[in-house]
Design an enzyme around this catalytic site. Sequence first.
Site, PDB file in Angstrom:
ATOM      1  N   GLY A 233      -4.558  -4.396  -3.709  1.00  0.00           N
ATOM      2  CA  GLY A 233      -5.461  -3.246  -4.014  1.00  0.00           C
ATOM      3  C   GLY A 233      -4.714  -1.993  -4.318  1.00  0.00           C
ATOM      4  O   GLY A 233      -4.365  -1.429  -3.537  1.00  0.00           O
ATOM      5  N   HIS A 234      -4.869  -1.723  -5.658  1.00  0.00           N
ATOM      6  CA  HIS A 234      -4.010  -0.636  -6.094  1.00  0.00           C
ATOM      7  C   HIS A 234      -5.027   0.470  -6.689  1.00  0.00           C
ATOM      8  O   HIS A 234      -5.997   0.216  -7.359  1.00  0.00           O
ATOM      9  CB  HIS A 234      -3.145  -1.136  -7.508  1.00  0.00           C
ATOM     10  CG  HIS A 234      -2.171  -1.762  -6.950  1.00  0.00           C
ATOM     11  ND1 HIS A 234      -1.138  -2.590  -7.921  1.00  0.00           N
ATOM     12  CD2 HIS A 234      -1.836  -2.701  -5.724  1.00  0.00           C
ATOM     13  CE1 HIS A 234      -0.422  -3.342  -7.376  1.00  0.00           C
ATOM     14  NE2 HIS A 234      -0.698  -3.563  -6.004  1.00  0.00           N
TER      15      HIS A 234
ATOM     16  N   ASP B 248       0.913  -1.109  -0.011  1.00  0.00           N
ATOM     17  CA  ASP B 248      -0.048   0.021  -0.149  1.00  0.00           C
ATOM     18  C   ASP B 248       0.649   1.344  -0.036  1.00  0.00           C
ATOM     19  O   ASP B 248       0.580   2.464   0.575  1.00  0.00           O
ATOM     20  CB  ASP B 248      -0.999   0.145   1.117  1.00  0.00           C
ATOM     21  CG  ASP B 248      -1.990  -1.214   1.053  1.00  0.00           C
ATOM     22  OD1 ASP B 248      -2.220  -1.682   0.153  1.00  0.00           O
ATOM     23  OD2 ASP B 248      -2.166  -1.682   2.437  1.00  0.00           O
TER      24      ASP B 248
ATOM     25  N   LYS C 196       1.678   2.115  -5.301  1.00  0.00           N
ATOM     26  CA  LYS C 196       2.345   1.465  -6.299  1.00  0.00           C
ATOM     27  C   LYS C 196       1.299   1.562  -7.430  1.00  0.00           C
ATOM     28  O   LYS C 196       2.028   2.045  -8.736  1.00  0.00           O
ATOM     29  CB  LYS C 196       2.494  -0.018  -6.429  1.00  0.00           C
ATOM     30  CG  LYS C 196       3.479  -0.356  -5.209  1.00  0.00           C
ATOM     31  CD  LYS C 196       3.692  -1.971  -4.992  1.00  0.00           C
ATOM     32  CE  LYS C 196       2.550  -2.471  -4.351  1.00  0.00           C
ATOM     33  NZ  LYS C 196       2.143  -2.105  -2.854  1.00  0.00           N
TER      34      LYS C 196
ATOM     35  N   GLN D 253       2.005  -6.268  -3.388  1.00  0.00           N
ATOM     36  CA  GLN D 253       2.595  -6.499  -2.019  1.00  0.00           C
ATOM     37  C   GLN D 253       3.967  -5.821  -1.985  1.00  0.00           C
ATOM     38  O   GLN D 253       4.209  -4.553  -2.516  1.00  0.00           O
ATOM     39  CB  GLN D 253       2.628  -7.940  -1.974  1.00  0.00           C
ATOM     40  CG  GLN D 253       1.521  -8.655  -1.522  1.00  0.00           C
ATOM     41  CD  GLN D 253       0.798  -8.917  -3.032  1.00  0.00           C
ATOM     42  OE1 GLN D 253       1.433  -9.509  -3.983  1.00  0.00           O
ATOM     43  NE2 GLN D 253      -0.629  -8.671  -3.259  1.00  0.00           N
TER      44      GLN D 253
HETATM   45  P1  GDP Z   1      -0.638   0.184  -3.676  1.00  0.00           P
HETATM   46  O1  GDP Z   1      -1.351  -1.036  -3.133  1.00  0.00           O
HETATM   47  O2  GDP Z   1       0.796   0.260  -3.349  1.00  0.00           O
HETATM   48  O3  GDP Z   1      -0.898   0.661  -5.113  1.00  0.00           O
HETATM   49  O4  GDP Z   1      -1.290   1.347  -2.563  1.00  0.00           O
HETATM   50  P2  GDP Z   1      -2.865   1.703  -2.326  1.00  0.00           P
HETATM   51  O5  GDP Z   1      -3.815   1.983  -3.504  1.00  0.00           O
HETATM   52  O6  GDP Z   1      -3.393   0.282  -1.463  1.00  0.00           O
HETATM   53  O7  GDP Z   1      -3.072   2.632  -1.332  1.00  0.00           O
HETATM   54  C1  GDP Z   1      -2.230   3.886  -1.470  1.00  0.00           C
HETATM   55  C2  GDP Z   1      -3.310   5.139  -1.323  1.00  0.00           C
HETATM   56  O8  GDP Z   1      -2.564   6.280  -1.382  1.00  0.00           O
HETATM   57  C3  GDP Z   1      -4.398   5.225  -2.342  1.00  0.00           C
HETATM   58  O9  GDP Z   1      -5.568   5.495  -1.689  1.00  0.00           O
HETATM   59  C4  GDP Z   1      -3.728   6.113  -3.449  1.00  0.00           C
HETATM   60  O10 GDP Z   1      -4.680   6.978  -4.063  1.00  0.00           O
HETATM   61  C5  GDP Z   1      -3.114   7.086  -2.492  1.00  0.00           C
HETATM   62  N1  GDP Z   1      -1.906   7.934  -2.834  1.00  0.00           N
HETATM   63  C6  GDP Z   1      -0.963   7.395  -3.814  1.00  0.00           C
HETATM   64  N2  GDP Z   1       0.217   8.488  -3.629  1.00  0.00           N
HETATM   65  C7  GDP Z   1      -0.237   9.492  -2.717  1.00  0.00           C
HETATM   66  C8  GDP Z   1       0.131  10.771  -2.414  1.00  0.00           C
HETATM   67  O11 GDP Z   1       1.277  11.293  -2.908  1.00  0.00           O
HETATM   68  N3  GDP Z   1      -0.614  11.389  -1.508  1.00  0.00           N
HETATM   69  C9  GDP Z   1      -1.711  11.100  -1.059  1.00  0.00           C
HETATM   70  N4  GDP Z   1      -2.293  12.070  -0.204  1.00  0.00           N
HETATM   71  N5  GDP Z   1      -2.296   9.903  -1.476  1.00  0.00           N
HETATM   72  C10 GDP Z   1      -1.546   9.205  -2.461  1.00  0.00           C
HETATM   73  P1  IMO Z   2      -0.781  -4.210  -2.245  1.00  0.00           P
HETATM   74  O1  IMO Z   2      -0.465  -4.898  -3.558  1.00  0.00           O
HETATM   75  C1  IMO Z   2      -0.967  -4.628   1.993  1.00  0.00           C
HETATM   76  C2  IMO Z   2      -0.956  -8.726   3.571  1.00  0.00           C
HETATM   77  C3  IMO Z   2      -2.204  -9.113   4.289  1.00  0.00           C
HETATM   78  C4  IMO Z   2      -1.501 -10.213   5.241  1.00  0.00           C
HETATM   79  C5  IMO Z   2      -0.167 -10.701   4.604  1.00  0.00           C
HETATM   80  C6  IMO Z   2      -0.703 -12.238   3.958  1.00  0.00           C
HETATM   81  O2  IMO Z   2      -2.074  -3.580  -2.344  1.00  0.00           O
HETATM   82  O3  IMO Z   2       0.352  -3.416  -1.687  1.00  0.00           O
HETATM   83  P2  IMO Z   2      -2.104 -12.782   1.951  1.00  0.00           P
HETATM   84  O4  IMO Z   2      -3.837 -12.499   1.576  1.00  0.00           O
HETATM   85  O5  IMO Z   2      -1.602 -12.213   0.866  1.00  0.00           O
HETATM   86  O6  IMO Z   2      -2.264 -14.204   2.107  1.00  0.00           O
HETATM   87  O7  IMO Z   2      -1.984 -12.058   3.279  1.00  0.00           O
HETATM   88  O8  IMO Z   2       0.048 -10.037   3.376  1.00  0.00           O
HETATM   89  N1  IMO Z   2      -1.027  -8.203   2.194  1.00  0.00           N
HETATM   90  C7  IMO Z   2      -0.894  -7.058   1.982  1.00  0.00           C
HETATM   91  N2  IMO Z   2      -1.055  -6.054   2.773  1.00  0.00           N
HETATM   92  N3  IMO Z   2      -0.962  -4.600   0.776  1.00  0.00           N
HETATM   93  C8  IMO Z   2      -1.037  -5.736  -0.283  1.00  0.00           C
HETATM   94  O9  IMO Z   2      -0.953  -5.511  -1.497  1.00  0.00           O
HETATM   95  C9  IMO Z   2      -1.097  -6.841   0.529  1.00  0.00           C
HETATM   96  N4  IMO Z   2      -1.130  -8.189  -0.040  1.00  0.00           N
HETATM   97  C10 IMO Z   2      -1.085  -8.868   0.876  1.00  0.00           C
HETATM   98  O10 IMO Z   2      -2.553  -8.197   5.039  1.00  0.00           O
HETATM   99  O11 IMO Z   2      -0.976  -9.693   6.444  1.00  0.00           O
HETATM  100 MG    MG Z   3      -2.864  -1.701  -1.933  1.00  0.00          MG
END
Ligand code: GDP
Ligand code: IMO
Ligand code: MG
Length: 428
Positions: A41-42, A14, A17, A224
């Site tokens: 979850g991107h 999270d 990415k 991840q």
């Molecule tokens: P990922 O799994 O690495 O793709 O990240 P997630 O989407 O799960 O979580 C990142 C969150 O941060 C999302 O809600 C993005 O829209 C948000 N985000 C990404 N870059 C920035 C930033 O520079 N500033 C802010 N405020 N939000 C950001």
């Molecule tokens: P993105 O791509 C954050 C975590 C789960 C748990 C562990 C194992 O959005 O960054 P799993 O279901 O993979 O067997 O769970 O890994 N986990 C993540 N945490 N972002 C993710 O993906 C994750 N994918 C798995 O919360 O701790």
């Molecule tokens: Mg994510």
Amino acid sequence: MAKVAVILGSLWGDEGKGKIVDHLAEQADVIARFGGGSNAGHTISLNGEEYKLRLIPSGILYSDKLCVIGNGVVLDPQCIIEEMDALKARGVDVSNIKISNRAHVVLPYHKLFDNLSEENRGAKKIGTTGRGISPCYIDRDDRIGIRVCDFIDKEEFAARLKDVLAQKNLILEKIYNQAPLDYEKVLREYESYAERLKPYVCDTITLLNEQMDAGKKILFEGAQATMLDIDYGTYPYVTASHPVSGGVCVGAGVAPKKIDAVVGVVKAYCTRVGEGPFPTEQLNEIGEKLRSVGHEYGTVTGRARRTGWLDACIVKYAGQISGMDYMAVTRLDILDSFEEIKLCVGYKLNGEIINEVPASLKTYAQVEPIYESFSGWKSEISGIREYGKLPANAKKYLERLAEVTGIKLGIVSVGPNRDQTIVVENIF
Ligand code: GDP
Ligand code: IMO
Ligand code: MG
């Protein structure tokens, strides 16, 4: 400039990415996932709209990019169909998706076993996303998995499912005391998914290598992150795949020498969902502020994310494992209102400085972070688009991070939108 770049999470996931991949995808021809599954979850924010992707690569919002799901991904057919339908309903063209014929398919028993084994672990649960990820990889390694090429072959799928389900039902009934899954029902439902997905299936290894040979630009999208890697993360509190640069080679069929840039996405502070060690976690008002200002709740599960200061030891470790050339630092704007910002620059164990991320969780739980303190910038940075215009205190923080990790600053993200991005160095 790089032709083949890999974008990876450097912490516990999270990091943003999706945002960084979407930003860089403008210049790419192909965006490819190589591991993980619908546990990812991107998020992409574009023109005030938010898109949450699980399996579909974050290049999908551009109509002219190939979006590849590589062989290392565990594919949940129901999930990807839902994603495709939701995107189509919002006017997004999904015809450029390519699914590897060698990817493994997530079936209903994988999700069941994921949740049953979590329940069984009780207080020792891992905190998985419940998406059947580990059970699917286990079946792959146990050589009883069902691959996409067999899934879309009606006879082959019917025969394989019959065999596997007989074994799975035994475990369900005899060990977990659960009702067995109905073969005909699963077969009918999943046959219909296979029909829907068939037109998107191909040999993505050949496709990717042909694209590279033709000089096309490829972006590999990690899901991840290093600290969730099955080998390099905080085992057993990890996922079941390899979200490091080496994962691209085995998860997409690409030779190591073809990769010319590796970008580590680094959140300006740390978060973690699920259980396991987290040395810089702030179980206090700082942690609460990071969670509330940053809206730190999981994209997939909605769970509150654990929060803390950025740990440069972990970023350095991730950089070593994956050969990170650049960092894309995200969510710097979330720190706008903080008086003081801390950066963990080292670990102490029993009073001695250590140079590694301990393998043993028992040991890791005892490390004491060594913090450096930075004055906050106390101003809004979300409108800034040039590195030179960032407040001096923000630059001090970023530059110290680059110094400690030995990784160059490539991108600084100051907001979720595509344009809220400062390019420090052209990567791609
Ligand atoms: P990922 O799994 O690495 O793709 O990240 P997630 O989407 O799960 O979580 C990142 C969150 O941060 C999302 O809600 C993005 O829209 C948000 N985000 C990404 N870059 C920035 C930033 O520079 N500033 C802010 N405020 N939000 C950001
Ligand atoms: P993105 O791509 C954050 C975590 C789960 C748990 C562990 C194992 O959005 O960054 P799993 O279901 O993979 O067997 O769970 O890994 N986990 C993540 N945490 N972002 C993710 O993906 C994750 N994918 C798995 O919360 O701790
Ligand atoms: Mg994510």
